[in-house]
Design a protein around this motif. Structure first.
Motif, PDB file in Angstrom:
ATOM      1  N   ILE A 353      15.273  -4.885  14.790  1.00 47.03           N
ATOM      2  CA  ILE A 353      14.378  -3.862  14.221  1.00 47.03           C
ATOM      3  C   ILE A 353      14.136  -4.134  12.741  1.00 47.03           C
ATOM      4  O   ILE A 353      13.003  -4.044  12.247  1.00 47.03           O
ATOM      5  CB  ILE A 353      14.975  -2.459  14.445  1.00 47.03           C
ATOM      6  N   ILE A 354      15.190  -4.486  12.012  1.00 49.93           N
ATOM      7  CA  ILE A 354      15.023  -4.803  10.585  1.00 49.93           C
ATOM      8  C   ILE A 354      14.179  -6.058  10.423  1.00 49.93           C
ATOM      9  O   ILE A 354      13.336  -6.144   9.512  1.00 49.93           O
ATOM     10  CB  ILE A 354      16.412  -4.972   9.922  1.00 49.93           C
ATOM     11  N   ASP A 355      14.356  -7.048  11.311  1.00 50.72           N
ATOM     12  CA  ASP A 355      13.505  -8.242  11.268  1.00 50.72           C
ATOM     13  C   ASP A 355      12.037  -7.874  11.497  1.00 50.72           C
ATOM     14  O   ASP A 355      11.130  -8.465  10.896  1.00 50.72           O
ATOM     15  CB  ASP A 355      13.949  -9.248  12.338  1.00 50.72           C
ATOM     16  N   PHE A 356      11.798  -6.907  12.380  1.00 49.61           N
ATOM     17  CA  PHE A 356      10.445  -6.421  12.641  1.00 49.61           C
ATOM     18  C   PHE A 356       9.823  -5.860  11.356  1.00 49.61           C
ATOM     19  O   PHE A 356       8.677  -6.190  10.998  1.00 49.61           O
ATOM     20  CB  PHE A 356      10.523  -5.354  13.735  1.00 49.61           C
ATOM     21  N   ILE A 357      10.565  -5.028  10.628  1.00 48.01           N
ATOM     22  CA  ILE A 357      10.076  -4.460   9.361  1.00 48.01           C
ATOM     23  C   ILE A 357       9.862  -5.573   8.341  1.00 48.01           C
ATOM     24  O   ILE A 357       8.878  -5.585   7.586  1.00 48.01           O
ATOM     25  CB  ILE A 357      11.063  -3.404   8.834  1.00 48.01           C
ATOM     26  N   TYR A 358      10.786  -6.540   8.310  1.00 49.30           N
ATOM     27  CA  TYR A 358      10.697  -7.674   7.378  1.00 49.30           C
ATOM     28  C   TYR A 358       9.405  -8.450   7.623  1.00 49.30           C
ATOM     29  O   TYR A 358       8.663  -8.789   6.690  1.00 49.30           O
ATOM     30  CB  TYR A 358      11.922  -8.583   7.574  1.00 49.30           C
ATOM     31  N   ASN A 359       9.104  -8.750   8.877  1.00 50.68           N
ATOM     32  CA  ASN A 359       7.912  -9.522   9.210  1.00 50.68           C
ATOM     33  C   ASN A 359       6.622  -8.789   8.864  1.00 50.68           C
ATOM     34  O   ASN A 359       5.640  -9.409   8.455  1.00 50.68           O
ATOM     35  CB  ASN A 359       7.930  -9.893  10.697  1.00 50.68           C
ATOM     36  N   ILE A 360       6.599  -7.463   9.071  1.00 47.61           N
ATOM     37  CA  ILE A 360       5.421  -6.686   8.672  1.00 47.61           C
ATOM     38  C   ILE A 360       5.236  -6.743   7.158  1.00 47.61           C
ATOM     39  O   ILE A 360       4.143  -7.014   6.649  1.00 47.61           O
ATOM     40  CB  ILE A 360       5.557  -5.223   9.138  1.00 47.61           C
ATOM     41  N   THR A 361       6.310  -6.501   6.414  1.00 44.99           N
ATOM     42  CA  THR A 361       6.229  -6.448   4.951  1.00 44.99           C
ATOM     43  C   THR A 361       5.827  -7.797   4.370  1.00 44.99           C
ATOM     44  O   THR A 361       5.091  -7.863   3.369  1.00 44.99           O
ATOM     45  CB  THR A 361       7.581  -5.996   4.369  1.00 44.99           C
ATOM     46  N   SER A 362       6.307  -8.885   4.976  1.00 39.75           N
ATOM     47  CA  SER A 362       5.984 -10.218   4.452  1.00 39.75           C
ATOM     48  C   SER A 362       4.493 -10.527   4.545  1.00 39.75           C
ATOM     49  O   SER A 362       3.990 -11.403   3.834  1.00 39.75           O
ATOM     50  CB  SER A 362       6.783 -11.286   5.214  1.00 39.75           C
ATOM     51  N   ARG A 363       3.760  -9.793   5.398  1.00 37.79           N
ATOM     52  CA  ARG A 363       2.323 -10.023   5.545  1.00 37.79           C
ATOM     53  C   ARG A 363       1.485  -9.115   4.647  1.00 37.79           C
ATOM     54  O   ARG A 363       0.258  -9.265   4.604  1.00 37.79           O
ATOM     55  CB  ARG A 363       1.919  -9.808   7.018  1.00 37.79           C
ATOM     56  N   LEU A 364       2.121  -8.173   3.968  1.00 37.38           N
ATOM     57  CA  LEU A 364       1.406  -7.252   3.080  1.00 37.38           C
ATOM     58  C   LEU A 364       1.238  -7.845   1.689  1.00 37.38           C
ATOM     59  O   LEU A 364       2.020  -8.694   1.256  1.00 37.38           O
ATOM     60  CB  LEU A 364       2.167  -5.923   2.964  1.00 37.38           C
ATOM     61  N   ILE A 365       0.197  -7.390   0.985  1.00 33.95           N
ATOM     62  CA  ILE A 365       0.016  -7.754  -0.427  1.00 33.95           C
ATOM     63  C   ILE A 365       0.745  -6.701  -1.248  1.00 33.95           C
ATOM     64  O   ILE A 365       0.341  -5.536  -1.298  1.00 33.95           O
ATOM     65  CB  ILE A 365      -1.473  -7.800  -0.799  1.00 33.95           C
ATOM     66  N   ILE A 366       1.860  -7.094  -1.887  1.00 30.51           N
ATOM     67  CA  ILE A 366       2.725  -6.150  -2.592  1.00 30.51           C
ATOM     68  C   ILE A 366       2.439  -6.199  -4.092  1.00 30.51           C
ATOM     69  O   ILE A 366       2.324  -7.274  -4.685  1.00 30.51           O
ATOM     70  CB  ILE A 366       4.214  -6.471  -2.334  1.00 30.51           C
ATOM     71  N   GLY A 367       2.346  -5.040  -4.714  1.00 28.82           N
ATOM     72  CA  GLY A 367       2.146  -4.966  -6.161  1.00 28.82           C
ATOM     73  C   GLY A 367       1.681  -3.595  -6.585  1.00 28.82           C
ATOM     74  O   GLY A 367       1.233  -2.793  -5.755  1.00 28.82           O
ATOM     75  N   PRO A 368       1.766  -3.294  -7.885  1.00 20.82           N
ATOM     76  CA  PRO A 368       1.386  -1.958  -8.381  1.00 20.82           C
ATOM     77  C   PRO A 368      -0.054  -1.577  -8.055  1.00 20.82           C
ATOM     78  O   PRO A 368      -0.367  -0.397  -7.939  1.00 20.82           O
ATOM     79  CB  PRO A 368       1.611  -2.070  -9.901  1.00 20.82           C
ATOM     80  N   ASN A 369      -0.931  -2.574  -7.925  1.00 23.43           N
ATOM     81  CA  ASN A 369      -2.331  -2.287  -7.618  1.00 23.43           C
ATOM     82  C   ASN A 369      -2.677  -2.615  -6.171  1.00 23.43           C
ATOM     83  O   ASN A 369      -3.851  -2.636  -5.798  1.00 23.43           O
ATOM     84  CB  ASN A 369      -3.252  -3.066  -8.558  1.00 23.43           C
ATOM     85  N   ASP A 370      -1.666  -2.921  -5.373  1.00 20.83           N
ATOM     86  CA  ASP A 370      -1.883  -3.240  -3.973  1.00 20.83           C
ATOM     87  C   ASP A 370      -1.017  -2.301  -3.122  1.00 20.83           C
ATOM     88  O   ASP A 370      -1.043  -1.099  -3.321  1.00 20.83           O
ATOM     89  CB  ASP A 370      -1.560  -4.711  -3.729  1.00 20.83           C
ATOM     90  N   SER A 371      -0.256  -2.840  -2.194  1.00 17.21           N
ATOM     91  CA  SER A 371       0.602  -2.008  -1.354  1.00 17.21           C
ATOM     92  C   SER A 371       1.985  -1.855  -1.981  1.00 17.21           C
ATOM     93  O   SER A 371       2.541  -2.808  -2.533  1.00 17.21           O
ATOM     94  CB  SER A 371       0.737  -2.644   0.038  1.00 17.21           C
ATOM     95  N   MET A 372       2.531  -0.638  -1.887  1.00 18.35           N
ATOM     96  CA  MET A 372       3.901  -0.353  -2.314  1.00 18.35           C
ATOM     97  C   MET A 372       4.664   0.175  -1.105  1.00 18.35           C
ATOM     98  O   MET A 372       4.105   0.861  -0.257  1.00 18.35           O
ATOM     99  CB  MET A 372       3.921   0.676  -3.446  1.00 18.35           C
ATOM    100  N   VAL A 373       5.970  -0.165  -1.023  1.00 23.12           N
ATOM    101  CA  VAL A 373       6.755   0.136   0.172  1.00 23.12           C
ATOM    102  C   VAL A 373       8.008   0.923  -0.191  1.00 23.12           C
ATOM    103  O   VAL A 373       8.654   0.648  -1.221  1.00 23.12           O
ATOM    104  CB  VAL A 373       7.139  -1.169   0.905  1.00 23.12           C
ATOM    105  N   ALA A 374       8.328   1.922   0.654  1.00 26.70           N
ATOM    106  CA  ALA A 374       9.582   2.667   0.555  1.00 26.70           C
ATOM    107  C   ALA A 374      10.262   2.611   1.919  1.00 26.70           C
ATOM    108  O   ALA A 374       9.605   2.438   2.951  1.00 26.70           O
ATOM    109  CB  ALA A 374       9.329   4.109   0.140  1.00 26.70           C
TER     110      ALA A 374
END
Length: 629
Positions: A353-374
């Motif tokens: 399940i944690i690997d599932f979340i990891y794989n989703i997050t790795s495909r997102l554009i992360i940054g203050p002006n993009d996607s942020m994750v909690a």
């Protein structure tokens, strides 16, 4: 033969200290007098009584007392209650639904159900009261609300009554407790049309006085006076006397000369003006104006063509700018993962399940002006692993996700506490929530919450903040339909619910979920996912006592599906217009020409306005497209 309909009636009485002990006794007398007029019995009306302040208490339910004498004695015994506590109306309404209108407490499926709430002001929790009343209305057919006491002089103390009552007609505001006596008969009839309809003695009268109003209307010849007398006297028996006297004004036929170019004459008869044309000649000025108006035909055509041309140019520009907008611009997304850490899955399955979340997050554009994750985990109590403010770069974010693999799996599934925690501690500006960002939450859980009703309330409140809520039910419990029942109450739509019985198959949903969370995310395929297979084996053995016989069975199914759809619409629109003008003009076509000239002028103005509006809209659209490219 008179048909008698039985009713299950509940009185819900406020016992807070907003009325005096003497006024509370009058409230109990009010309930006593209503009940005394009802037919009581197992096959007639049944009565329950619940009191409430900080907590609700059942004095007796629908099963407890079946004869009128004992019932009236039980009502009188509540007069000496201690009046204290806060007004938690929502708890009382929930108590009624859970403990009174249930078959174990005497509710009958073939009886009408009515609730009469007597309270002295607004609930301590108006929003929760509204939700509790909403759910109660699915069980109770008629809910009446009587707001009584001095607080009813304040409109703010009445605001949640319309949300509780089943209709506006079922709400009563009685500022003086002593006036309750005047409502005994009307409330009794509402609860039971077959109740005894005797008058109530010794009620304090309610009086209203209206003064005479005189109105003077002037005319050109004399003054006429109209008098209205309206008097109302209300006691326990209401009588209304209305006297209306007026003397109509006479109107005489008069003639007047209107100041017009062609000397139009009008006559006024009984307030109506009728115009007709007088004899005149067509002037040279009018001939010139008529010729000029004819030239406006060309202006109309030019205006319409110009407007169409400008629209085509505008459409072409908009399409060009849309096609050339930067496709790499990513929308802001505030995404939270809410992960179940109860022990309904093994430690190895939790890793997946944690690997599932990891794989989703790795495909997102992360940054203050993009996607942020909690990320929040929960079992008996929720815990924030990190909020939107904590991590702003992808590498650190992925490391933080992987560190959760070693969490201990234990406790009970209190999903409602986790949803409340998300609303109170994640989607708030202090924890990094952005007002200009999309908000999404992905709940990963293994079964039904311990408190489904509270979970539903938690999801309703959270949906006012979070725009999209997704639910993934995963693990072997998903084979049991009863473990899925509260998922539709949590997700923002049924399309946002996923049931995955085998945890290794989570891998197949990574790309689908990622695109739902962020349409601009990387859309690479996931390698190494196990193949989803379905195997079905059917074995049939036929034995006989003597011999083996071969039987050929021919099974033929012919399916004919024919749908003939005939849709016929006959529309007849007929407009008959008669316009008659008596004229002595020597040129008979003058009226038609003047009408045509006016139409030309109107069309010219419309054409010019259309061109101007097209230009303004075009400039505005192009400006915004260029600005946000």
């Amino acid at each position: 033969m008179q048909f008698i309909l039985s009713t299950d009636i509940t009185f819900l009485v406020d016992t807070t200290g907003d009325v005096t002990q003497d006024e509370f006794k009058q409230v109990i007398d009010f309930i006593y007098n209503i009940t005394n007029r009802l037919a009581i019995g197992p096959d007639d009306n049944r009565v329950a009584l619940v009191t409430f302040n900080t907590i609700p208490t059942t004095q007796f339910d629908l099963n407890d007392i079946s004869d009128k004498v004992s019932l009236l004695n039980a009502i009188i015994s509540t007069k000496n209650f201690n009046l204290t506590g806060t007004r938690e109306t929502h708890k009382a309404l929930s108590h009624i639904g859970d403990n009174i209108y249930v078959s174990s407490s005497g509710m009958r499926t073939d009886a009408q159900s009515s609730l009469l709430l007597i309270t002295y002001g607004q609930s301590q929790s108006p929003t929760q009261t509204q939700f509790a009343a909403y759910f109660l209305k699915s069980t109770v057919q008629a809910i009446y609300v009587i707001g009584v006491g001095s607080l009813m002089y304040h409109p703010t103390e009445r605001t949640d009554f319309p949300n509780i009552a089943s209709s506006i007609e079922n709400i009563f505001y009685i500022e003086e407790v002593s006036n309750l006596c005047n409502y005994i008969l009307s409330i009794t009839i509402k609860l039971d049309l077959n109740a005894t309809q005797s008058e109530v003695d010794s009620c304090s009268p309610i009086t209203t006085t209206w003064t005479t109003i005189s109105t003077t209307i002037p005319t050109t010849t004399e003054m006429k006076t109209t008098e209205f007398t309206y008097s109302t006297e209300l006691t326990h028996s209401t009588s209304t006397e209305l006297t209306y006297s007026t003397e109509s004004l006479s109107q005489e036929k008069t003639s007047l000369k209107l100041d017009t170019d062609n000397g139009t004459t009008a006559s006024r008869l009984n307030g109506c003006v009728v115009c007709y044309l007088a004899t005149t000649e067509l002037t040279s000025t009018e001939k010139i104006v008529s010729k000029i108006n004819k030239g406006l035909h060309a202006g109309i055509m030019i205006g319409i063509l110009l407007s169409c041309l400008l629209n085509l140019v505008l459409i072409a520009l908009v399409l060009y700018l849309l096609c050339n907008r930067k496709s790499t611009r990513s929308a802001k997304n505030d995404i939270s993962f809410l992960v179940d850490t109860t022990d309904d899955v093994s430690q190895d399955e939790f890793y997946q399940i944690i690997d599932f979340i990891y794989n989703i997050t790795s495909r997102l554009i992360i940054g203050p002006n993009d996607s942020m994750v909690a990320l929040v985990t929960f079992n008996t109590s929720p815990k924030t692993q990190f909020d939107f403010n904590d991590i702003s770069d992808k590498s650190s974010l992925l490391d933080a996700i992987m560190s959760i693999k070693n969490n201990s799996l234990t406790g009970t599934r209190e999903t409602h506490l986790a949803l409340n925690h998300i609303g109170d501690n994640i989607y708030v500006s202090s924890q990094g929530m952005r007002t200009d960002a999309q908000s999404s939450m992905l709940l990963i859980t293994y079964g039904k919450s311990q408190s489904p009703t509270q979970t539903q309330f938690g999801a309703i409140f959270l949906s006012s903040t979070v725009q999209a809520i997704y639910v993934i039910g995963v693990g072997s419990l998903m084979y049991d339909p009863t473990e899925r029942t509260d998922f539709p109450n949590i997700a923002s739509s049924t399309e946002n619910i996923f049931y995955i019985e085998e945890i290794p198959y989570l891998c197949h949903y990574i790309l689908n979920i990622t695109i739902k969370l962020d349409s601009n995310a990387t859309r690479s395929e996931v390698d190494g996912c196990p193949e989803i297979t379905t195997t079905s084996t059917t074995t049939t053995t036929i034995s006989t006592t003597t011999e083996m016989e071969t039987t050929e069975v021919t099974y033929s199914t012919e399916l004919t599906y024919s749908t003939e759809l005939t849709y016929s619409t006959e529309l007849t629109y007929s407009t008959e217009s008669t316009y008659s003008t008596e004229s002595t003009y020597s040129t008979e076509s003058l009226s038609k020409e003047q009408t045509s000239d006016r139409a030309i002028i109107v069309l010219s103005v419309i054409s010019v306005m259309l061109v101007l509006v097209t230009i303004i809209v075009g400039i505005t659209v192009i400006y915004h497209l260029l600005k946000y490219r």
